[in-house]
Design a protein around this motif. Structure first.
Motif, PDB file in Angstrom:
ATOM      1  N   LEU A 157       0.837  -1.198   0.000  1.00 57.77           N
ATOM      2  CA  LEU A 157       0.000   0.000   0.000  1.00 57.77           C
ATOM      3  C   LEU A 157       0.873   1.250   0.000  1.00 57.77           C
ATOM      4  O   LEU A 157       1.973   1.245   0.573  1.00 57.77           O
ATOM      5  CB  LEU A 157      -0.879   0.031   1.255  1.00 57.77           C
ATOM      6  N   GLU A 158       0.387   2.313  -0.628  1.00 58.89           N
ATOM      7  CA  GLU A 158       1.040   3.620  -0.500  1.00 58.89           C
ATOM      8  C   GLU A 158       0.546   4.257   0.792  1.00 58.89           C
ATOM      9  O   GLU A 158      -0.638   4.183   1.126  1.00 58.89           O
ATOM     10  CB  GLU A 158       0.723   4.501  -1.699  1.00 58.89           C
ATOM     11  N   THR A 159       1.469   4.887   1.512  1.00 61.67           N
ATOM     12  CA  THR A 159       1.130   5.370   2.846  1.00 61.67           C
ATOM     13  C   THR A 159       1.650   6.772   3.105  1.00 61.67           C
ATOM     14  O   THR A 159       2.401   7.006   4.036  1.00 61.67           O
ATOM     15  CB  THR A 159       1.661   4.398   3.914  1.00 61.67           C
ATOM     16  N   GLY A 160       1.288   7.700   2.240  1.00 61.53           N
ATOM     17  CA  GLY A 160       1.715   9.084   2.427  1.00 61.53           C
ATOM     18  C   GLY A 160       3.027   9.381   1.752  1.00 61.53           C
ATOM     19  O   GLY A 160       3.546   8.584   0.963  1.00 61.53           O
ATOM     20  N   CYS A 161       3.593  10.546   2.090  1.00 59.43           N
ATOM     21  CA  CYS A 161       4.801  11.022   1.415  1.00 59.43           C
ATOM     22  C   CYS A 161       5.924  11.274   2.404  1.00 59.43           C
ATOM     23  O   CYS A 161       5.690  11.623   3.569  1.00 59.43           O
ATOM     24  CB  CYS A 161       4.512  12.319   0.650  1.00 59.43           C
ATOM     25  N   ASP A 162       7.146  11.082   1.933  1.00 63.95           N
ATOM     26  CA  ASP A 162       8.337  11.346   2.726  1.00 63.95           C
ATOM     27  C   ASP A 162       8.677  12.832   2.649  1.00 63.95           C
ATOM     28  O   ASP A 162       8.143  13.570   1.813  1.00 63.95           O
ATOM     29  CB  ASP A 162       9.501  10.498   2.197  1.00 63.95           C
ATOM     30  N   VAL A 163       9.601  13.271   3.492  1.00 57.25           N
ATOM     31  CA  VAL A 163      10.076  14.650   3.443  1.00 57.25           C
ATOM     32  C   VAL A 163      10.872  14.848   2.167  1.00 57.25           C
ATOM     33  O   VAL A 163      11.718  14.019   1.803  1.00 57.25           O
ATOM     34  CB  VAL A 163      10.957  14.964   4.672  1.00 57.25           C
ATOM     35  N   SER A 164      10.604  15.923   1.468  1.00 59.47           N
ATOM     36  CA  SER A 164      11.273  16.190   0.196  1.00 59.47           C
ATOM     37  C   SER A 164      12.559  16.987   0.409  1.00 59.47           C
ATOM     38  O   SER A 164      12.628  17.875   1.259  1.00 59.47           O
ATOM     39  CB  SER A 164      10.347  16.978  -0.739  1.00 59.47           C
ATOM     40  N   SER A 165      13.589  16.623  -0.346  1.00 60.41           N
ATOM     41  CA  SER A 165      14.842  17.395  -0.332  1.00 60.41           C
ATOM     42  C   SER A 165      14.858  18.375  -1.488  1.00 60.41           C
ATOM     43  O   SER A 165      15.881  18.951  -1.825  1.00 60.41           O
ATOM     44  CB  SER A 165      16.045  16.440  -0.422  1.00 60.41           C
ATOM     45  N   GLY A 166      13.717  18.545  -2.107  1.00 62.51           N
ATOM     46  CA  GLY A 166      13.598  19.442  -3.264  1.00 62.51           C
ATOM     47  C   GLY A 166      12.781  18.771  -4.348  1.00 62.51           C
ATOM     48  O   GLY A 166      13.029  17.625  -4.705  1.00 62.51           O
TER      49      GLY A 166
END
Length: 392
Positions: free
Chosen positions: A64-73
């Motif tokens: 399952l997809e479970t949200g997003c990680d912190v982006s480095s850009g």
């Protein structure tokens, strides 16, 4: 060599897709949630292939997809994890005296457990009991059978003896069902769930029942699924032949499920020796079990301590031969005797140190099992999950 026996847990040469399935899904099991980029980096599989595999797993409801990680850009990477609420497995331990059944998710987390005394004699009562326990698990969690993707069975004795049970379970529930030896299942479970046992080369000593073997990170079953017997058979030996054949080979004789601890305790009591074993057994020698002797030993009862240490020395002789043969990093002691901790581990370690070659003895670590009575059922569930991952 691949065995042709249907339904046995066994070694087979994996296809490229199966190897990648196992690498990706095992990584997600251990470290989720993860982004596709992290999976690509940690498995060394290119990002395009990873994206295709993950899409396929999502379509099959395994991941399952479970949200997003912190982006480095730029765009935030989406995280994925195993579907722990939509895909399940069942693991069974069919022992000589008890049957344990568990229902687990894909992270090998036990969601429900049930157990029952094991029927004696013919296979049919065992089959009926196993089917009943599985039905009980399904009822406990109100799980749709279609969400159970595999069933694993760990069997005492040779797995072949319960092949009809395996077939009946598969037919009854319409779920792929596999069977293997209890020691092999327990070894695989320890590797997957015990951080101290997560090594490439490992032996699991299931008391005197057998030995589970991990070689280069994978379970070894042998040509017929029965690898790991650590004693010689008396099945075709007459009493007259015993005198000749077993003279000087007592370290290979079968001692029983508890290394002969119960019988040794009863013999000492019959001699009139005073011991806390009687108190721990509530005054009835019929109540004497390995756990009772271990309890007395933990209370510093000299007789119980000597019995446990003697059993540890005998087991240590067997382990020393296996350490010389396999050169493992870790030997796990299980099957119930590990509850005695250092009382049994100390003589095992000393005996291995004395009898194994220095190179092998200096490498190996001897540790107690971490799964307790669930070792076989968790291992059977772990092997069932492996089958699910391979076919993903």
């Amino acid at each position: 060599m691949d065995t042709k026996t249907e339904g046995l847990f066994h070694y087979r040469t994996l296809s490229d897709k199966e190897r990648k399935n196992l690498a990706i899904l095992e990584l997600i099991r251990k470290k989720s949630p993860l982004s596709r980029t992290e999976i690509s980096r940690l498995t060394d599989i290119n990002i395009v292939s990873i994206s295709n595999y993950i899409k396929d797993y999502i379509d099959k409801n395994i991941v399952l997809e479970t949200g997003c990680d912190v982006s480095s850009g730029g765009r935030r990477p989406e995280l994925v994890e195993l579907n722990t609420k939509g895909v399940f497995v069942i693991g069974l331990d069919i022992g000589p005296s008890k049957i344990i059944a568990i229902l687990a998710d894909l992270t090998i987390n036990i969601l429900a457990k049930t157990e029952s005394p094991a029927p004696t004699g013919a296979e049919e009562p065992i089959t009926n009991k196993v089917i009943g326990l599985i039905q009980e698990l399904i009822k406990k969690l109100n799980v749709d059978v279609s969400k159970i993707k595999a069933i694993g069975i760990g069997s005492s004795g040779t797995p072949i003896r319960l092949m009809d049970t395996r077939s009946a379970v598969q037919k009854n529930f319409g779920v792929n069902t596999f069977i293997g030896s209890d020691a092999a299942c327990a070894a695989f479970g320890e590797k997957k769930l015990n951080p101290q046992a997560d090594v490439e080369d490992l032996l699991y000593m299931y008391s005197d029942v057998g030995c589970g073997i991990i070689v280069r990170g994978d379970i070894y079953f042998g040509a017929g699924g029965n690898a790991g017997e650590t004693k010689i058979s008396r099945e075709h030996v007459s009493k007259e032949e015993e005198v000749v054949l077993f003279k000087g080979t007592q370290y290979l004789r079968p001692w029983g499920e508890d290394l002969g601890i119960t019988q040794m305790a009863k013999r000492e009591i019959e001699k009139g020796v005073g011991t806390k074993i009687v108190t721990c057994a509530k005054g009835n020698t019929k109540n004497i079990t390995t756990d009772v002797v271990v309890e007395a030993a933990i209370q510093d009862d000299d007789v119980a301590v000597d019995i446990i240490r003697n059993a540890g020395m005998n087991l240590g002789i067997r382990i020393a031969y296996l350490v010389n043969l396999f050169n493992p990093e870790v030997v796990v002691i299980g099957g119930g005797v590990e509850k005695a901790r250092e009382i049994i581990l100390d003589p095992i370690r000393k005996t291995v140190k004395k009898l194994a070659f220095s190179e092998q003895a200096n490498i190996v670590k001897i540790i107690p099992g971490a799964m307790g009575e669930n070792s076989v059922s968790l291992g059977a569930a772990s092997l069932a999950i492996r089958e699910v991952f391979l076919k993903a």
